[in-house]
Design a protein around this motif. Structure first.
Motif, mmCIF file in Angstrom:
data_model
loop_
_atom_site.group_PDB
_atom_site.id
_atom_site.type_symbol
_atom_site.label_atom_id
_atom_site.label_comp_id
_atom_site.label_asym_id
_atom_site.label_seq_id
_atom_site.Cartn_x
_atom_site.Cartn_y
_atom_site.Cartn_z
ATOM 1 N N HIS A 103 0.928 -1.308 0.059
ATOM 2 C CA HIS A 103 0.016 -0.102 -0.046
ATOM 3 C C HIS A 103 1.018 1.297 0.062
ATOM 4 C CE1 HIS A 103 -2.614 2.939 1.624
ATOM 5 N NE2 HIS A 103 -3.766 2.343 1.548
ATOM 6 N N ALA A 121 1.071 4.084 -3.052
ATOM 7 C CA ALA A 121 0.955 5.490 -2.770
ATOM 8 C C ALA A 121 1.806 6.576 -3.083
ATOM 9 C CB ALA A 121 0.784 5.635 -1.389
ATOM 10 N N ARG A 157 1.677 9.228 -6.210
ATOM 11 C CA ARG A 157 2.078 10.624 -6.082
ATOM 12 C C ARG A 157 2.994 11.240 -6.777
ATOM 13 N NH1 ARG A 157 1.479 9.229 0.172
ATOM 14 N NH2 ARG A 157 -0.611 9.688 0.501
ATOM 15 N N ASN A 210 -5.001 -2.959 -1.527
ATOM 16 C CA ASN A 210 -6.204 -3.261 -1.014
ATOM 17 C C ASN A 210 -6.414 -4.478 -0.131
ATOM 18 O OD1 ASN A 210 -7.256 -0.943 -1.797
ATOM 19 N ND2 ASN A 210 -8.610 -1.824 -3.398
ATOM 20 N N ASP A 254 -8.998 2.792 4.341
ATOM 21 C CA ASP A 254 -7.877 3.641 3.414
ATOM 22 C C ASP A 254 -7.608 2.884 1.959
ATOM 23 O OD1 ASP A 254 -6.429 5.539 2.530
ATOM 24 O OD2 ASP A 254 -4.623 5.142 3.828
ATOM 25 N N VAL A 270 -7.258 2.033 -2.074
ATOM 26 C CA VAL A 270 -6.499 2.775 -3.196
ATOM 27 C C VAL A 270 -7.135 2.475 -4.510
ATOM 28 C CG1 VAL A 270 -4.194 2.595 -2.032
ATOM 29 C CG2 VAL A 270 -4.866 0.720 -3.384
ATOM 30 N N LYS A 297 -4.168 6.924 -5.058
ATOM 31 C CA LYS A 297 -3.827 7.380 -3.452
ATOM 32 C C LYS A 297 -3.146 8.470 -3.606
ATOM 33 C CE LYS A 297 -3.731 7.068 1.010
ATOM 34 N NZ LYS A 297 -4.702 7.361 1.579
#
Length: 438
Positions: free
Chosen positions: A74, A78, A82, A355, A375, A377, A381
């Motif tokens: 995860h 992320a 990003r 996930n 939380d 994705v 994310k």
């Protein structure tokens, strides 16, 4: 890879957990083999092995592709999502490797970064904002009721065909302002394009010699030509008008960077709307119902307390993971998870694995409609490519189950559950059910 004591297509939560509990050696992990994605179990076993043994893993591929890095934690997903400067979308977001000429012809908003990407998002971003989506509530609830009334009256039917494919395509038709009579054609185009690795859907299978004829088309699908022609006809009708539908916005609005959409920009943007505007919601609804059938105690909780449904939508999205992955390409040499990734390497974010990451989700293989701090994705994310339609999708899914659950006294599987042969879309082709009305 599945034990003979465990059904290849688990129909209960216990069967599913038993299948997932079987160890899978790292040397049996092959995320490039599409046949590994046919049973609804093997992908999760492969992701589990990678997260625990090699969360940044080099996956070889057959020619003409050159292999890719699989990212399964995860936090790493992320990080990649990003950082568009280090991990670019401009070399394309699926596993196909394309040359510069193909990029020039095929790039959609998905395959752009930076100023131009933000400018093209801005053209229709307002149409997916909270105020506009809220104004659709009555329409969505009425459409849901009509869809369910027609399907449930049959008693035994294919839930995918009658509900989860039909409902979101009606929503898309409303957003595009096209007649409902075109719905089946829109569904067919989406199947043929996104299912370009499934012989039941594709006109021409990806990575075959015949697909070279269509190398300059999105997904190498000849269906793309038909979508282009349909969109161009709508554009001619709407250009210069004052419509608020998505087509009118694309042909009449000026992006924030002041550069109008070219004819090619319009073609690729329109095709993306036709495909993406249906797939995520459709497959999430299908997987969510299947999960409720596999976990009847969770369906009972939602029946007893419908106020849980809005929160359950996030668990539906986590559990369904309707898109297995998105790809980026490294723009420089970089370290990730202890591995050195070279400039030009493909880097694949396996959202589905993120996930199920035990570091983020307690008991990740439990389907829990009361799960807190979910939380997931599924829509990305922290990414500049966060799904534009995420609020609409959430609203459609919530209303669907708010309307469905009170209508049924009993619902059970009535046949096999074939899945899309793909490591990109986590799709269910058919979901036969037998329903007793409340």
């Amino acid at each position: 890879m599945t034990s003979p004591t465990v059904p290849a297509h688990p129909t209960t939560g216990a069967e599913l957990r038993a299948a997932l509990a079987e160890p899978l050696p790292l040397d049996q992990v092959d995320l490039a083999d599409l046949d590994n994605f046919a049973d609804g179990v093997t992908p999760w076993r492969m992701f589990h092995t990678l997260r625990h043994e090699e969360p940044v893993h080099w996956q070889p591929e057959e020619a003409p592709n050159s292999g890719f890095w699989s990212i399964t934690h995860h936090a790493d997903i992320a990080r990649v999502d990003r950082d568009a400067e280090t991990f670019t979308s401009t070399r394309f977001v699926n596993l196909e490797e394309v040359d510069d000429d193909q990029i020039k012809k095929r790039a959609s908003i998905l395959e752009m970064d930076g100023v131009r990407h933000r400018a093209l998002r801005s053209v229709i971003q307002r149409q997916f904002g909270a105020n506009v989506i809220s104004s659709y509530s009555d329409f969505l609830r009425g459409l849901t009721a009509r869809t369910l009334d027609a399907a449930l009256a049959k008693g035994t039917f294919d839930f995918v065909k009658e509900v989860s494919a039909d409902f979101p395509i009606n929503v898309l038709a409303r957003l595009l302002d096209v007649p409902p009579e075109d719905n089946q054609q829109l569904i067919d185009w989406g199947n043929r394009i996104i299912g370009n690795t499934d012989p039941d859907y594709a006109d021409v299978l990806l990575n075959t010699e015949e697909s070279e004829k269509y190398r300059d088309l999105p997904f190498r699908s000849p269906a793309s030509i038909e979508v282009f022609e349909y969109g161009r006809a709508l554009a001619r009708e709407r250009r210069g008008g004052d419509g608020t539908d998505l087509v009118s916005q694309l042909v009449n609005a000026t992006p924030r960077d002041g550069v109008p959409l070219s004819a090619q920009d319009f073609d690729n943007y329109f095709l993306l709307l036709v495909v993406a505007g249906n797939e995520t919601t459709r497959h999430t609804i299908s997987h969510s119902l299947l999960a409720l059938l596999q976990h009847p105690e969770q369906l009972a909780r939602l029946k007893d307390d419908p106020s849980l449904i809005p929160g359950a939508v996030e668990e539906f999205l986590r559990w369904a993971s309707p898109l297995y992955h998105f790809r980026r390409t490294a723009t420089r040499e970089v370290e990730l998870g202890g591995k050195r990734i070279k400039e030009g390497d493909k880097v694949v974010m396996w959202f589905a694995s993120g996930n199920r990451d035990e570091k983020v989700f307690g008991n990740p293989y439990d389907f829990d409609v009361t799960r807190q701090n979910n939380d997931h994705v599924t829509f990305g994310k922290g990414s500049p490519h966060l799904c534009l339609g995420n609020l609409l999708a959430r609203t459609e899914i919530r209303i669907m189950f708010e309307e469905l659950i009170p209508r049924i006294a009993d619902i059970r599987l009535a046949g096999d559950i074939p899945r899309v042969r793909s490591n990109f879309v986590n799709g269910i082709k058919k979901l036969p059910v037998e329903v007793t009305l409340a």
